[in-house]
Scaffold this motif. Structure first.
Motif, PDB file in Angstrom:
ATOM      1  N   GLU A  86       0.839  -1.202   0.000  1.00  0.00           N
ATOM      2  CA  GLU A  86       0.000   0.000   0.000  1.00  0.00           C
ATOM      3  C   GLU A  86       0.875   1.253   0.000  1.00  0.00           C
ATOM      4  OE1 GLU A  86      -0.307  -2.615   1.889  1.00  0.00           O
ATOM      5  OE2 GLU A  86      -2.407  -3.176   2.208  1.00  0.00           O
ATOM      6  N   ILE A  90       1.197   1.937  -3.984  1.00  0.00           N
ATOM      7  CA  ILE A  90       0.053   2.803  -4.321  1.00  0.00           C
ATOM      8  C   ILE A  90       0.298   4.247  -3.873  1.00  0.00           C
ATOM      9  CG2 ILE A  90      -2.431   3.151  -4.014  1.00  0.00           C
ATOM     10  CD1 ILE A  90      -2.630   0.116  -3.494  1.00  0.00           C
ATOM     11  N   ARG A  94       0.879   7.688  -6.118  1.00  0.00           N
ATOM     12  CA  ARG A  94       0.040   8.895  -6.003  1.00  0.00           C
ATOM     13  C   ARG A  94       0.901  10.110  -5.683  1.00  0.00           C
ATOM     14  NH1 ARG A  94      -4.727   6.261  -2.208  1.00  0.00           N
ATOM     15  NH2 ARG A  94      -5.786   5.065  -3.835  1.00  0.00           N
ATOM     16  N   ARG A 104     -13.876  10.391  -7.055  1.00  0.00           N
ATOM     17  CA  ARG A 104     -14.672   9.183  -6.825  1.00  0.00           C
ATOM     18  C   ARG A 104     -16.162   9.484  -6.993  1.00  0.00           C
ATOM     19  NH1 ARG A 104     -11.219   5.895  -2.181  1.00  0.00           N
ATOM     20  NH2 ARG A 104      -9.598   5.377  -3.678  1.00  0.00           N
ATOM     21  N   ARG A 130     -11.178  13.741  -3.363  1.00  0.00           N
ATOM     22  CA  ARG A 130     -10.348  13.488  -2.187  1.00  0.00           C
ATOM     23  C   ARG A 130      -8.933  13.992  -2.453  1.00  0.00           C
ATOM     24  NH1 ARG A 130      -8.585   7.187  -0.806  1.00  0.00           N
ATOM     25  NH2 ARG A 130      -6.842   7.749   0.543  1.00  0.00           N
ATOM     26  N   TYR A 137      -1.737  10.728   5.161  1.00  0.00           N
ATOM     27  CA  TYR A 137      -1.128   9.762   4.246  1.00  0.00           C
ATOM     28  C   TYR A 137       0.348  10.028   3.936  1.00  0.00           C
ATOM     29  CZ  TYR A 137      -5.268   7.012   3.219  1.00  0.00           C
ATOM     30  OH  TYR A 137      -6.321   6.149   3.316  1.00  0.00           O
ATOM     31  N   ASP A 244     -10.935   8.847   2.096  1.00  0.00           N
ATOM     32  CA  ASP A 244     -10.816   7.392   2.074  1.00  0.00           C
ATOM     33  C   ASP A 244     -12.027   6.772   2.752  1.00  0.00           C
ATOM     34  OD1 ASP A 244      -9.556   4.839   1.774  1.00  0.00           O
ATOM     35  OD2 ASP A 244      -9.055   4.930   3.907  1.00  0.00           O
TER      36      ASP A 244
HETATM   37  C1  IPM Z   1      -8.248   3.407  -1.370  1.00  0.00           C
HETATM   38  C2  IPM Z   1      -7.532   2.367  -0.542  1.00  0.00           C
HETATM   39  C3  IPM Z   1      -6.094   2.814  -0.361  1.00  0.00           C
HETATM   40  C4  IPM Z   1      -6.113   4.097   0.463  1.00  0.00           C
HETATM   41  C5  IPM Z   1      -5.154   1.792   0.258  1.00  0.00           C
HETATM   42  C6  IPM Z   1      -5.195   0.472  -0.457  1.00  0.00           C
HETATM   43  C7  IPM Z   1      -3.752   2.331   0.300  1.00  0.00           C
HETATM   44  O1  IPM Z   1      -8.195   2.167   0.653  1.00  0.00           O
HETATM   45  O2  IPM Z   1      -7.811   3.676  -2.494  1.00  0.00           O
HETATM   46  O3  IPM Z   1      -9.254   3.952  -0.895  1.00  0.00           O
HETATM   47  O4  IPM Z   1      -6.118   4.059   1.704  1.00  0.00           O
HETATM   48  O5  IPM Z   1      -6.127   5.161  -0.148  1.00  0.00           O
END
Ligand code: IPM
Ligand code: MG
Length: 378
Positions: A86, A90, A94, A104, A130, A137, A244
Motif C-alpha cells: 500500500e 500505491i 500517487r 470518486r 479526495r 497519508y 478514504d
Molecule cells: C483506497 C484504498 C487505499 C487508500 C489503500 C489500499 C492504500 O483504501 O484507495 O481507498 O487508503 O487510499
C-alpha cells in the motif's frame, strides 16, 4: 490517422488480474467500435513480484512516467505484511506522480440494488474529490517506548496551502460544470489548524468562482447525511483520510465496492494519471470468478474520458450499467455469471454498438473531459 495512446496496465494481485482482464476485453471492443488504438505495456507489479524481487514502485517509476495513463487493478496479499504494498506502491505512485485529486463518483445507477430503502438514482449523483497526496497519508510520525506501557505514538497530518489549493480549484471547476454546489467536508471543530487552512483556501478559491454555492459539513455528520439525503451533495471536496473513509460509505450506497471507481488525477501534466476500482484484491475470492468487474470497467471508462475518447467512455459506462442492472446479485457465487462472462457481455454490447447512452447522464465522464491534461508520450 487514428489516435493511439500509450498506456500502462498493472493488474496486481488477487482479483486484480481477473477484473483488469475484463476491462482490457472491453477496451478491445471500444477500439474496434470507435477507431482508436492503445499501445499497452503490462507490468508485473504486486505481491508475487515483490516476494520474488523485493521491488516496489521505484523499480517501475521511470517506465510508467512515459505513459499517457495507467490502468490499475488491485494490490494486497496475505503473504505480505500490511502496508508494504500500500505504502510502497500505491501511495508512492500517487505522491511521486502528484496525482493530486482522487475523483470518486458516487452514483446509484438505474437497476442497481442499494441497501438504502427508497433511494433512487436521481437522488444519488455526486462526486467526491479526495485530496490524494497529503494529510495523514504522508506517513510522518514516530513511536517512542514502543511495546511498553509508556509507548507514545505521534502521527502527523501534513496540509499545505498549495496542496489544498490545487485540489480545491479542481473541485470548483468540476462544480461549475455540474450543479454549481461544492461542499467542504472536514472536522474543523476538532482539527482546528488543518481545518482553518482548508476553510481559508476554500474561501480564497471560491472568490474566483462566485457562481458556485459553498457548503460545509463535518465528516461525522457526512456519514449521517450521505446515506439518508445524498441529494444534498454534488461535488464534495475533502482531506485524504476523510475521503478514504467516506468513499467506502459512498460505495455501499451505490451498490457495493464492486461498482465504485476512481480516477487519481495529475492536474498539471507532469506525470500520468491512474485509474482504479475502489475495491481491494479480495484474496479470499480470487480465481473463483466471483468478482464483479464493473468497478474496473468503469475505471476504464474514466480513463477513456480522460484521454479524450468521450464517446467510447460513455458507451463503456452505459454497457456496464445495462449489465449491472440485469444481475440477480452484485458479487459472489449468485451473481448469475462469472467475472469473465460479465466482461464479455459488456464488451459485446460495446462492440456491436448496442450501448444505450440514455442510461447514463454525462456526469461521470463530464468529470474528466479536458479537466486534467492527459500526459502526452515523449
Ligand atoms: C483506497 C484504498 C487505499 C487508500 C489503500 C489500499 C492504500 O483504501 O484507495 O481507498 O487508503 O487510499
Ligand atoms: Mg479506501
Amino acid at each position: 490517422m487514428t489516435n493511439s495512446y500509450a498506456i500502462a496496465v498493472l493488474p496486481g494481485d488477487g482479483i486484480g488480474p481477473e477484473v483488469v482482464g475484463c476491462a482490457l476485453e472491453v477496451l478491445d471492443a471500444a477500439e474496434e467500435r470507435f477507431g482508436f488504438s492503445t499501445d499497452r505495456s503490462t507490468f508485473a507489479a504486486g505481491a508475487n513480484h515483490y516476494l520474488e524481487t523485493g521491488e516496489l514502485f521505484d523499480a517501475v517509476e521511470a517506465q510508467l512516467r512515459d505513459k499517457q495513463a495507467i490502468l490499475f487493478g488491485s494490490m494486497g496479499d496475505p503473504r505480505v505484511t500490511p502496508g508494504i504494498l500500500e505504502r510502497g506502491f500505491i501511495l508512492e505512485m500517487r505522491q511521486r506522480f502528484q496525482q493530486a485529486a482522487n475523483v470518486r463518483p458516487v452514483r446509484l445507477y438505474p437497476g442497481v440494488p442499494t441497501p438504502i430503502a427508497e433511494l433512487t438514482p436521481e437522488r444519488c449523483e455526486m462526486v467526491i474529490v479526495r485530496e490524494n497526496t497529503e494529510g495523514a497519508y504522508v506517513g510522518r510520525g514516530s513511536t517512542v517506548h514502543a511495546g511498553t506501557p509508556n509507548a507514545v505514538a505521534m502521527q502527523e497530518s501534513l496540509n499545505t496551502h498549495a496542496g489544498i489549493e490545487r485540489v480545491v480549484d479542481f473541485a470548483f471547476r468540476l462544480a461549475l460544470g455540474r450543479r454549481k454546489k461544492l461542499t467542504l467536508c472536514h472536522k474543523t471543530n476538532i482539527l482546528v489548524a488543518a481545518g482553518q487552512l482548508w476553510q481559508q483556501v476554500v474561501a480564497e478559491v471560491g472568490a474566483r468562482y462566485p457562481e458556485v454555492e459553498v457548503d460545509y459539513v463535518h465528516v461525522d455528520a457526512m456519514c449521517f447525511h450521505l446515506p439518508l439525503t445524498p441529494e444534498r451533495f454534488d461535488v464534495v471536496v475533502t482531506d485524504n483520510l476523510f475521503g478514504d473513509i467516506i468513499t467506502d460509505l459512498g460505495a455501499v450506497i451505490q451498490g457495493g465496492l464492486g461498482v465504485a471507481t476512481s480516477a487519481n488525477l495529475n492536474l498539471d501534466g507532469s506525470a500520468p494519471s491512474m485509474f482504479e476500482a475502489i475495491h481491494g484484491s479480495a484474496p479470499d475470492i480470487a480465481g473463483k470468478g466471483w468478482a464483479n468487474p464493473a468497478g474496473a470497467i468503469l475505471s476504464l471508462a474514466l480513463m477513456l474520458g480522460h484521454l479524450g475518447e468521450g464517446e467510447a467512455a460513455r458507451a463503456v459506462e452505459a454497457a456496464t450499467v445495462e449489465v449491472l442492472g440485469s444481475l440477480p446479485s452484485l458479487a459472489g457465487a449468485d451473481m448469475g455469471a462469472s467475472t469473465s462472462e460479465l466482461g464479455s457481455r459488456i464488451a459485446a454490447i460495446v462492440r456491436e454498438g448496442r450501448a444505450d447512452t440514455a442510461l447514463v447522464p454525462d456526469s461521470l465522464l463530464g468529470v474528466l473531459a479536458g479537466m486534467a491534461p492527459s500526459r502526452l508520450a515523449r
